[in-house]
Design an enzyme around this catalytic site. Structure first.
Site, short mmCIF file in Angstrom:
data_model
loop_
_atom_site.label_atom_id
_atom_site.label_comp_id
_atom_site.label_asym_id
_atom_site.label_seq_id
_atom_site.Cartn_x
_atom_site.Cartn_y
_atom_site.Cartn_z
N GLY A 12 0.83 -1.21 0.00
CA GLY A 12 0.00 0.00 0.00
C GLY A 12 0.86 1.26 0.00
CG PHE A 13 0.31 6.11 0.81
CD1 PHE A 13 1.41 6.70 0.18
CD2 PHE A 13 -0.31 6.81 1.85
CE1 PHE A 13 1.88 7.95 0.57
CE2 PHE A 13 0.16 8.06 2.24
CZ PHE A 13 1.25 8.62 1.61
CB ILE A 14 1.96 4.03 4.97
CG1 ILE A 14 1.10 5.30 4.98
CG2 ILE A 14 3.00 4.06 6.08
CD1 ILE A 14 0.26 5.50 6.23
CE1 TYR A 153 -9.10 3.09 9.12
CE2 TYR A 153 -9.34 5.38 9.76
CZ TYR A 153 -8.54 4.31 9.41
OH TYR A 153 -7.16 4.46 9.38
CE LYS A 157 -6.54 1.38 11.28
NZ LYS A 157 -5.40 0.50 10.97
P1 NAD Z 1 -3.37 1.36 1.79
O1 NAD Z 1 -4.77 0.93 1.50
O2 NAD Z 1 -2.61 2.02 0.70
O3 NAD Z 1 -2.52 0.14 2.33
C1 NAD Z 1 -3.10 -0.94 3.03
C2 NAD Z 1 -2.60 -2.22 2.43
O4 NAD Z 1 -3.15 -3.31 3.17
C3 NAD Z 1 -3.02 -2.41 0.97
O5 NAD Z 1 -1.89 -2.74 0.17
C4 NAD Z 1 -4.01 -3.57 1.01
O6 NAD Z 1 -3.97 -4.39 -0.14
C5 NAD Z 1 -3.57 -4.31 2.27
N1 NAD Z 1 -4.68 -5.05 2.89
C6 NAD Z 1 -5.95 -4.61 3.10
N2 NAD Z 1 -6.67 -5.58 3.65
C7 NAD Z 1 -5.86 -6.66 3.81
C8 NAD Z 1 -6.04 -7.96 4.30
N3 NAD Z 1 -7.23 -8.36 4.74
N4 NAD Z 1 -4.99 -8.82 4.30
C9 NAD Z 1 -3.77 -8.43 3.83
N5 NAD Z 1 -3.54 -7.20 3.32
C10 NAD Z 1 -4.58 -6.32 3.32
O7 NAD Z 1 -3.47 2.33 3.06
P2 NAD Z 1 -2.40 3.31 3.72
O8 NAD Z 1 -2.90 4.68 3.54
O9 NAD Z 1 -1.03 2.94 3.29
O10 NAD Z 1 -2.60 2.94 5.25
C11 NAD Z 1 -1.78 1.98 5.92
C12 NAD Z 1 -2.23 1.88 7.37
O11 NAD Z 1 -2.16 3.14 8.01
C13 NAD Z 1 -3.67 1.41 7.54
O12 NAD Z 1 -3.73 0.59 8.68
C14 NAD Z 1 -4.43 2.69 7.78
O13 NAD Z 1 -5.61 2.47 8.50
C15 NAD Z 1 -3.41 3.48 8.58
N6 NAD Z 1 -3.60 4.92 8.49
C16 NAD Z 1 -3.33 5.57 7.33
C17 NAD Z 1 -3.48 6.96 7.28
C18 NAD Z 1 -3.18 7.73 6.04
O14 NAD Z 1 -3.28 8.97 6.09
N7 NAD Z 1 -2.80 7.11 4.93
C19 NAD Z 1 -3.93 7.66 8.42
C20 NAD Z 1 -4.19 6.94 9.56
C21 NAD Z 1 -4.01 5.58 9.62
#
Ligand code: NAD
Length: 324
Positions: A12-14, A153, A157
């Protein structure tokens, strides 16, 4: 000694930025990701592709809800540390399909905790969110501000953190929960504001602005978030700890749009629409604790971050045109 770090959601992104950083510093990285259809698989493949070419990164495709597969990956990789990022992200869709958020973010987190306990890992870093606070008029403090999530959501968390805390107390697992505040930068999820607004402005679409544009978000540039995650992985903290990873300097939605317009050198056409369910009026992190304990210090201002993002976006467009 070379560590193996297992990263759930590493495509994913992060996750993809973290994997890149860990691989560059010489760690072995095991990525576990199911390429969830929340957004395009091709985007995630492009995110992780360069890291997979580095030689010390392995990808296993699987769901954290598939406990057997998850355990098999732990068995094979034998990670010293785990960063659990896999989740259903996004506030608004969590009202439409709350069950999937509870499944992935709560039951999935339970499975990761069970695996961490079974394989006696040294440390788990859990991706939490500013959404646990709901709307806070003042800067949110980790162990002071009440947790009043406004969406399924955010609630999922809170539940994930509570499970981490319970496992830590019961089995001595060291867990650090990081509450990310609106992260942005290259590869940002397509549903998030900076990415969405950029695409809409470039294609000449009218941008819907929720409320009157005065809602404020504490934007964090991706390199600062990654520095915070790496610091949390390296810090030798026993028990369960929680940190805010934000900037502590929220900006108004309409000012964010001006920064994007400036970065793209384009004018945005705006349409004001009703506030969205679950969106807080303001998010703001108090980062005193992350600074004191982890040495976390955000370096990229929102303004510079948006310029970096728009430059990256425009460069990608040029590459796409060039490769045709
Ligand atoms: P993202 O959707 O880009 O990355 C999440 C990854 O998890 C994806 O690659 C997806 O394919 C994978 N995934 C989802 N469900 C899954 C499952 N059941 N089994 C295995 N893999 C699975 O999201 P992101 O923005 O990179 O966020 C990463 C984490 O950070 C998440 O937990 C999100 O809740 C948390 N978060 C992100 C932000 C933000 O601003 N981006 C803010 C607060 C919290």
């Amino acid at each position: 000694m070379t560590n193996t770090v297992l990263v759930t959601g590493g495509s994913g992104f992060i996750g993809s930025h973290l994997v890149e950083r860990l691989a560059q510093q010489g760690d072995r990285v095991a990525v576990y990701d199911n390429f969830d259809p929340y957004y395009d698989r091709e985007i995630k493949q492009a995110n992780i592709g360069p890291s997979l070419a580095m030689g010390n990164v392995r990808l296993a495709e699987g769901d954290i809800l598939d406990r057997d597969k998850l355990f098999a990956v732990f068995e094979a990789a034998r990670p010293a540390k785990v960063v659990h990022l896999a989740a259903r992200a996004g506030v608004r869709p969590s009202f439409e399909n709350p069950q999937s958020y509870v499944d992935t973010n709560v039951t999935g987190t339970l499975n990761v905790l069970l695996a961490c306990r079974k394989y006696a890992i040294e440390r788990l870093v859990f991706a939490s969110s500013s959404s646990v606070y709901g709307s806070a008029s003042a800067a949110a403090q980790e162990n002071v501000t009440p947790l009043r999530p406004l969406s399924p959501y955010g609630a999922s968390k809170v539940a994930g953190e509570a499970l981490c805390s319970a496992f830590s107390r019961r089995s001595g697992l060291a867990v650090t929960a990081l509450r990310f505040f609106t992260v942005f930068g290259p590869r940002q999820r397509p549903d998030m504001a900076v990415n969405r607004f950029t695409r809409m402005i470039m294609s000449g679409e009218t941008v819907p602005v929720y409320g009157d544009g005065t809602s404020r978000r504490d934007y964090t540039y991706i390199s600062d978030t990654i520095a915070g995650i790496v610091a949390a992985l390296d810090a030798d903290l026993p028990g369960f700890n929680v940190f805010n990873l934000g900037r502590g300097q929220p900006i108004m939605l309409r000012d964010l749009l001006k920064l994007i317009e400036f970065g793209l050198d384009r004018h945005a056409r705006l349409r004001f629409v009703e506030d969205q369910q679950g969106d807080p009026q303001q998010t703001c992190a108090d980062i005193t604790r992350a600074h004191a304990v982890l040495g976390y210090e955000p370096r990229v201002s929102t303004q510079n971050g948006v310029i970096r993002y728009t430059e990256w976006y425009l460069e990608q467009g040029r590459e796409r045109v060039g490769s045709r």
